[in-house]
Design a protein around this motif. Structure first.
Motif, PDB file in Angstrom:
ATOM      1  N   LEU A 129     -56.280  40.774 -22.674  1.00  0.00           N
ATOM      2  CA  LEU A 129     -56.307  39.343 -22.383  1.00  0.00           C
ATOM      3  C   LEU A 129     -55.900  39.141 -20.933  1.00  0.00           C
ATOM      4  O   LEU A 129     -54.783  39.468 -20.533  1.00  0.00           O
ATOM      5  N   THR A 130     -56.797  38.596 -20.155  1.00  0.00           N
ATOM      6  CA  THR A 130     -56.525  38.420 -18.734  1.00  0.00           C
ATOM      7  C   THR A 130     -57.211  37.166 -18.228  1.00  0.00           C
ATOM      8  O   THR A 130     -58.148  36.646 -18.861  1.00  0.00           O
ATOM      9  N   GLY A 131     -56.723  36.734 -17.096  1.00  0.00           N
ATOM     10  CA  GLY A 131     -57.330  35.577 -16.453  1.00  0.00           C
ATOM     11  C   GLY A 131     -57.596  35.831 -14.993  1.00  0.00           C
ATOM     12  O   GLY A 131     -58.024  34.936 -14.261  1.00  0.00           O
ATOM     13  N   ALA A 132     -57.343  37.068 -14.545  1.00  0.00           N
ATOM     14  CA  ALA A 132     -57.578  37.476 -13.154  1.00  0.00           C
ATOM     15  C   ALA A 132     -57.650  38.996 -13.138  1.00  0.00           C
ATOM     16  O   ALA A 132     -57.470  39.659 -14.166  1.00  0.00           O
ATOM     17  N   SER A 137     -62.174  29.285 -15.166  1.00  0.00           N
ATOM     18  CA  SER A 137     -62.502  29.102 -13.748  1.00  0.00           C
ATOM     19  C   SER A 137     -62.620  30.434 -13.008  1.00  0.00           C
ATOM     20  O   SER A 137     -62.744  30.446 -11.778  1.00  0.00           O
ATOM     21  N   TRP A 138     -62.567  31.540 -13.743  1.00  0.00           N
ATOM     22  CA  TRP A 138     -62.685  32.869 -13.103  1.00  0.00           C
ATOM     23  C   TRP A 138     -63.710  33.710 -13.837  1.00  0.00           C
ATOM     24  O   TRP A 138     -63.751  33.723 -15.071  1.00  0.00           O
ATOM     25  N   ASP A 139     -64.578  34.392 -13.072  1.00  0.00           N
ATOM     26  CA  ASP A 139     -65.620  35.232 -13.645  1.00  0.00           C
ATOM     27  C   ASP A 139     -65.148  36.689 -13.624  1.00  0.00           C
ATOM     28  O   ASP A 139     -64.726  37.204 -12.578  1.00  0.00           O
ATOM     29  N   ALA A 140     -65.224  37.353 -14.780  1.00  0.00           N
ATOM     30  CA  ALA A 140     -64.745  38.739 -14.923  1.00  0.00           C
ATOM     31  C   ALA A 140     -65.813  39.767 -14.582  1.00  0.00           C
ATOM     32  O   ALA A 140     -65.669  40.953 -14.931  1.00  0.00           O
ATOM     33  N   ALA A 170     -56.968  55.482 -20.978  1.00  0.00           N
ATOM     34  CA  ALA A 170     -58.209  56.106 -21.442  1.00  0.00           C
ATOM     35  C   ALA A 170     -58.598  55.585 -22.817  1.00  0.00           C
ATOM     36  O   ALA A 170     -58.764  56.348 -23.764  1.00  0.00           O
ATOM     37  N   PRO A 171     -58.717  54.255 -22.989  1.00  0.00           N
ATOM     38  CA  PRO A 171     -59.103  53.731 -24.305  1.00  0.00           C
ATOM     39  C   PRO A 171     -60.577  54.032 -24.604  1.00  0.00           C
ATOM     40  O   PRO A 171     -61.435  53.918 -23.730  1.00  0.00           O
ATOM     41  N   VAL A 172     -60.850  54.412 -25.830  1.00  0.00           N
ATOM     42  CA  VAL A 172     -62.240  54.652 -26.238  1.00  0.00           C
ATOM     43  C   VAL A 172     -62.952  53.319 -26.438  1.00  0.00           C
ATOM     44  O   VAL A 172     -64.130  53.174 -26.116  1.00  0.00           O
ATOM     45  N   THR A 173     -62.219  52.342 -26.979  1.00  0.00           N
ATOM     46  CA  THR A 173     -62.801  51.024 -27.272  1.00  0.00           C
ATOM     47  C   THR A 173     -61.954  49.952 -26.592  1.00  0.00           C
ATOM     48  O   THR A 173     -60.722  49.943 -26.732  1.00  0.00           O
ATOM     49  N   ILE A 174     -62.606  49.066 -25.862  1.00  0.00           N
ATOM     50  CA  ILE A 174     -61.886  47.983 -25.195  1.00  0.00           C
ATOM     51  C   ILE A 174     -62.731  46.711 -25.211  1.00  0.00           C
ATOM     52  O   ILE A 174     -63.932  46.727 -24.928  1.00  0.00           O
ATOM     53  N   LEU A 175     -62.084  45.603 -25.573  1.00  0.00           N
ATOM     54  CA  LEU A 175     -62.685  44.279 -25.506  1.00  0.00           C
ATOM     55  C   LEU A 175     -61.896  43.481 -24.475  1.00  0.00           C
ATOM     56  O   LEU A 175     -60.704  43.212 -24.658  1.00  0.00           O
ATOM     57  N   VAL A 176     -62.544  43.140 -23.379  1.00  0.00           N
ATOM     58  CA  VAL A 176     -61.924  42.331 -22.333  1.00  0.00           C
ATOM     59  C   VAL A 176     -62.136  40.855 -22.688  1.00  0.00           C
ATOM     60  O   VAL A 176     -63.276  40.423 -22.897  1.00  0.00           O
ATOM     61  N   VAL A 177     -61.051  40.117 -22.769  1.00  0.00           N
ATOM     62  CA  VAL A 177     -61.119  38.685 -23.095  1.00  0.00           C
ATOM     63  C   VAL A 177     -60.640  37.912 -21.871  1.00  0.00           C
ATOM     64  O   VAL A 177     -59.455  37.943 -21.525  1.00  0.00           O
ATOM     65  N   ALA A 189     -66.873  45.798 -24.275  1.00  0.00           N
ATOM     66  CA  ALA A 189     -67.451  44.455 -24.423  1.00  0.00           C
ATOM     67  C   ALA A 189     -66.571  43.456 -23.681  1.00  0.00           C
ATOM     68  O   ALA A 189     -65.394  43.715 -23.399  1.00  0.00           O
ATOM     69  N   LEU A 190     -67.153  42.308 -23.359  1.00  0.00           N
ATOM     70  CA  LEU A 190     -66.457  41.232 -22.647  1.00  0.00           C
ATOM     71  C   LEU A 190     -66.692  39.925 -23.386  1.00  0.00           C
ATOM     72  O   LEU A 190     -67.823  39.631 -23.811  1.00  0.00           O
ATOM     73  N   MET A 191     -65.618  39.151 -23.545  1.00  0.00           N
ATOM     74  CA  MET A 191     -65.725  37.815 -24.136  1.00  0.00           C
ATOM     75  C   MET A 191     -65.161  36.822 -23.130  1.00  0.00           C
ATOM     76  O   MET A 191     -64.016  36.950 -22.699  1.00  0.00           O
ATOM     77  N   GLN A 192     -65.983  35.838 -22.740  1.00  0.00           N
ATOM     78  CA  GLN A 192     -65.519  34.813 -21.809  1.00  0.00           C
ATOM     79  C   GLN A 192     -66.421  33.588 -21.919  1.00  0.00           C
ATOM     80  O   GLN A 192     -67.545  33.659 -22.432  1.00  0.00           O
ATOM     81  N   SER A 193     -65.895  32.502 -21.460  1.00  0.00           N
ATOM     82  CA  SER A 193     -66.675  31.264 -21.448  1.00  0.00           C
ATOM     83  C   SER A 193     -67.519  31.215 -20.186  1.00  0.00           C
ATOM     84  O   SER A 193     -67.086  31.640 -19.107  1.00  0.00           O
TER      85      SER A 193
END
Length: 633
Positions: free
Chosen positions: A121-124, A149-152, A137-144, A168-172
Motif C-alpha cells: 500500500l503506497t501513495g508515492a 493524484s499520483w500515477d504508479a 524477493a516476493p514471488v507475488t506482489i499486488l501494488v495498491v 499486479a497493480l490496483m489504482q484509480s
C-alpha cells in the motif's frame, strides 16, 4: 524441519501482530491515520478485502504500509475488515521513513518471499524499497496505489518490483468516486507501436467475480517473449555445449536455447568469450568472467559448462538441470611391452608355474616307474627328453617305453602335453601379431599413486582449488601436483603436448576432453581418456538473481530432458565429432606378413641356445683335452 519452519512463522506472526497493535495505538493516540474514510478509500478497502478473500485466500498475506499514505488512506478500517470474522489474518509490516527501523524490518522480507503474497500500500515512490536489495524477493506482489493524484507507472518499472514472477497493480484512474479501482499487469517483453515496453497493461476495473481466481489477477507475464533478443554470456570454445561460429553457434546448449526461443518467441545473440577471458569465479567479492557479466546484468544468461553448486545458487538463478557430467583425465597410452617377452604371453604366470610343476613331477615319476619294470630301458636323461620332447611335439625314442605301467603314465602325459602345445601355439599366433600394453591407469587412486603430474588450462574453473583443499587423500595428492597452463590461444595446444610427453595427465570437462584429443592426429592414437570422473554434477543455465522468467525456462528444459532430446543431441554431436578410436582399435593391425620385431623372441631363444651350446661344447672339448693329457702322463 517442518516444525522449525512453523515455529519461525508463529514467531514472526506474533512479532508482527505486536508491531501492528503498537502502530494502531500510536495512530489512535496521535490521530495520524484515523479520519473519516472517503468513497475512494472505501472502494480500495473493499477491493483489498475481496482480493484477500478471493484470489489470495489460500496464501499468507503480507501487508506493507508505506508512510506516504498516512494522510490519504484509512489504515485502521482496513485492518478491522481484514481481521473481521473468518477473514484472513495478514502479517502486517509498516515501513516508516526512519532508516534504522527499515533496517530492523528488512530481514522479514526474505521470510516473506516464499509462499506469501505481498500487498504494498503506497501513495508515492517508496524510496526504502531501493535499498532492500536481494532481501526483497516476493514471488507475488499486488501494488495498491491509494493516492488518486499520483500515477504508479514509474514504480512498475523499478527492478525491485519487476523481479516478482506474479505482479499486479490496483489504482484509480479517475476522480469519479463511483468507479472502482482499475487492475493492471506488467508484460515487460511486450512493446507498444512506439517501441516502449508495457510495464503497465490494463486488465479492466476491479470486480471480484472477474478476478475470482489467482490466475485471473496474476496472469502469466511471460507467456510469450514477443520477439525479445536475449544477450547470452558464453565462451564459444566449449564443446559439445557451445562451439562453432558466433553467428551460427552449435552445441547442445545452443539447441536447447533455440527450442526455447521457438516456443517462447525470442532470439539470442552469442559472443566469442568474456571480456576478461575468464570462465567465472568469485574473487575478492566480485564475480569475474561469464558469470560476472550475468551478475552485473550485462547479459541475460549464460549457457556454458556451469555445474549447480552452493556458491552459485546464492548469487544467481539456475534453471532446471539439463545434463550430468564431470571432469575427466587424459593420459598417454604407455608404450607396448618388448616383443621378445611375447613368448610368455600365451599363458598366465600360474599356468607356467603349473607346467613347470608338472615337468618336475612327471620326469622323476616316469624314470622311477620304469626302474621298477622287469627290464629297465631308460635313464633319467632319457625320461627328461621324452617328457620335454612331447611338449615341443617332437618324435623320438618312444619305443624305449615298453612296460605297461610306463606306457600308461607316458600316454597320460602325451595327451596333456598335446593340449598344452596346441593352446600355446594358437595363442602365440595372436600374441605375435598384436602388441601388448601394460595395464592402463583407470582410477583416480591409481593416478594419484603414479608418478604423473596433472595439468589444466587456467580459465577460472574451481577444480584446481577444490583438488588442493579436498579431504580425499587421492584428490589432494593430485591437487598438489597440479600445473596450470595459461589461458591463451596456445593454451590447449600446450596442454595436449604435455599429455603426449607422457609426464602429465591433463584434466578438463569429460566431453570437451574427448573432443580435444580427437582433434590432434597424434593424440588420437597415443592418448586415452579415463572413464572415472571427478566433481560430476548437474549442468544448468545461470541467470541474474531473482529473474522473474526463470520458471518459464525451467518448464521448457524439463520437457526437453524428459523427451530425451537433450541426450539425443549430445550423442549425435559426439558421434559426429569424436573420432578417437578405442583401445581395441589401436591394437588392431592389418593382414601383413610377420616382421622381425614380431619374431624377436624365437631369434633371441635361438641365439641364447647357440651361446649355451657353444659353452657346453667348449667345456666338453676342455674335458676331453684334460683326459687326453692325463692318459699321456
Amino acid at each position: 524441519m517442518i516444525q522449525c519452519t512453523l515455529a519461525l512463522w508463529i514467531a514472526v506472526l506474533l512479532a508482527s501482530f505486536a508491531h501492528a497493535a503498537t502502530t494502531a495505538l500510536s495512530i489512535m493516540a496521535g490521530n495520524e491515520l484515523f479520519h473519516r474514510p472517503d468513497p475512494h478509500s472505501l472502494a480500495f478497502v473493499r477491493g483489498i478485502v475481496e482480493v484477500a478473500e478471493g484470489p489470495l485466500s489460500d496464501q499468507w498475506i503480507v501487508l506493507l504500509v508505506d508512510s506516504s499514505i498516512e494522510q490519504v488512506f484509512p489504515v485502521l478500517p482496513l485492518l478491522r475488515e481484514l481481521h473481521h470474522g473468518d477473514n484472513v489474518h495478514p502479517l502486517v509490516l509498516s515501513y516508516p521513513v526512519v532508516q534504522n527501523s527499515r533496517q530492523e524490518q528488512l530481514p522479514l522480507l526474505s521470510i516473506c518471499s516464499g509462499r506469501c503474497a505481498v500487498l504494498l500500500l503506497t501513495g508515492a515512490l517508496p524510496e526504502w524499497l531501493q535499498e532492500a536489495g536481494d532481501a526483497w524477493a516476493p514471488v507475488t506482489i499486488l501494488v495498491v496505489n491509494v493516492n488518486t493524484s499520483w500515477d504508479a507507472a514509474a514504480l512498475m518499472e523499478w527492478q525491485q518490483i519487476q523481479k516478482s514472477t506474479s505482479l499486479a497493480l490496483m489504482q484509480s484512474v479517475s476522480h469519479n468516486e463511483s468507479l472502482p479501482p482499475r487492475v493492471f499487469t506488467s508484460i515487460p517483453f511486450s512493446k507498444t507501436c512506439k517501441g516502449k515496453r508495457r510495464f503497465r497493461t490494463s486488465m479492466g476495473p476491479w470486480n471480484k467475480i472477474r478476478f475470482a481466481l489467482r490466475g485471473d489477477l496474476f496472469p502469466d507475464r511471460f507467456q510469450t517473449f514477443d520477439g525479445e533478443v536475449l544477450q547470452v554470456a558464453n565462451e564459444m570454445d566449449d564443446f559439445p555445449l557451445v562451439y562453432g561460429d558466433v553467428k551460427a553457434g552449435q552445441g547442445t546448449s545452443v539447441k536447447i536455447l533455440e527450442c526455447l526461443g521457438s516456443w517462447l518467441n525470442f532470439t539470442f545473440t552469442l559472443q566469442l568469450r568474456a571480456k576478461d577471458k575468464k570462465w567465472g569465479k568469485f574473487v575478492n567479492g566480485t564475480w569475474t568472467g561469464l558469470l560476472g557479466e550475468v551478475h552485473r546484468r550485462e547479459k541475460n544468461l549464460t549457457i556454458n559448462y556451469f555445474t549447480v553448486v552452493e556458491e552459485r545458487l546464492k548469487n544467481f538463478d539456475s534453471t532446471a538441470p539439463y545434463f550430468y557430467e564431470g571432469f575427466g583425465f587424459a593420459l598417454r597410452v604407455p608404450p607396448p611391452l618388448p616383443a621378445w617377452i611375447s613368448l610368455t604371453y600365451p599363458f598366465q604366470p600360474l599356468v607356467w608355474a603349473s607346467v613347470l610343476g608338472a615337468l618336475l613331477v612327471v620326469i622323476p615319476a616316469l624314470y622311477f616307474v620304469n626302474r621298477f619294470a622287469p627290464a629297465p630301458q631308460i635313464s633319467f636323461q632319457d625320461a627328461a627328453v621324452i617328457v620335454c620332447r612331447s611338449l615341443l611335439r617332437q618324435s623320438g625314442k618312444q619305443h624305449l617305453v615298453t612296460d605297461g605301467a610306463t606306457r600308461v603314465l607316458a600316454a597320460a602325459w602325451w595327451a596333456g602335453a598335446l593340449v598344452l602345445a596346441l593352446s600355446y601355439t594358437c595363442n602365440l599366433i595372436a600374441v605375435l601379431t598384436v602388441p601388448v600394453f601394460p595395464p592402463l591407469i583407470s582410477t583416480i587412486q591409481a593416478l594419484a599413486n603414479s608418478g604423473y603430474r596433472v595439468a589444466m588450462v587456467d580459465y577460472g574453473e574451481f577444480v584446481p582449488e577444490a583438488l588442493v583443499t579436498s579431504q580425499d587423500p587421492y584428490l589432494k595428492a593430485l591437487g598438489e601436483r597440479m600445473d596450470l597452463v595459461p589461458c591463451d590461444e596456445h593454451g590447449y595446444g600446450k596442454l595436449v603436448q604435455l599429455a603426449l610427453e607422457g609426464r602429465h595427465a591433463i584434466i578438463d570437462t569429460y566431453s570437451y576432453l574427448r573432443n580435444l584429443v580427437s582433434k590432434d592426429k597424434r593424440a588420437r592414437q597415443e592418448t586415452y581418456v579415463m572413464t572415472e570422473q571427478v566433481y560430476s554434477g548437474t549442468l544448468a543455465f545461470f541467470l541474474p538473481k531473482h529473474t522473474p522468467w526463470t520458471s518459464k525456462l525451467d518448464q521448457g528444459i524439463r520437457s526437453l530432458v524428459e523427451a530425451g532430446l537433450v541426450n539425443k543431441w549430445y550423442r549425435d554431436i559426439m558421434d559426429q565429432k569424436d573420432n578417437s578410436p578405442s583401445l581395441s582399435t589401436r591394437t588392431k593391425t592389418s593382414n601383413t606378413p610377420l616382421s622381425l620385431p614380431n619374431l624377436q623372441g624365437p631369434f633371441l631363444i635361438l641365439g641364447f641356445g647357440l651361446l649355451l651350446g657353444l659353452v657346453v661344447f667348449v667345456a666338453e672339448v676342455g674335458t676331453r683335452i684334460r683326459a687326453f693329457v692325463h692318459s699321456l702322463l
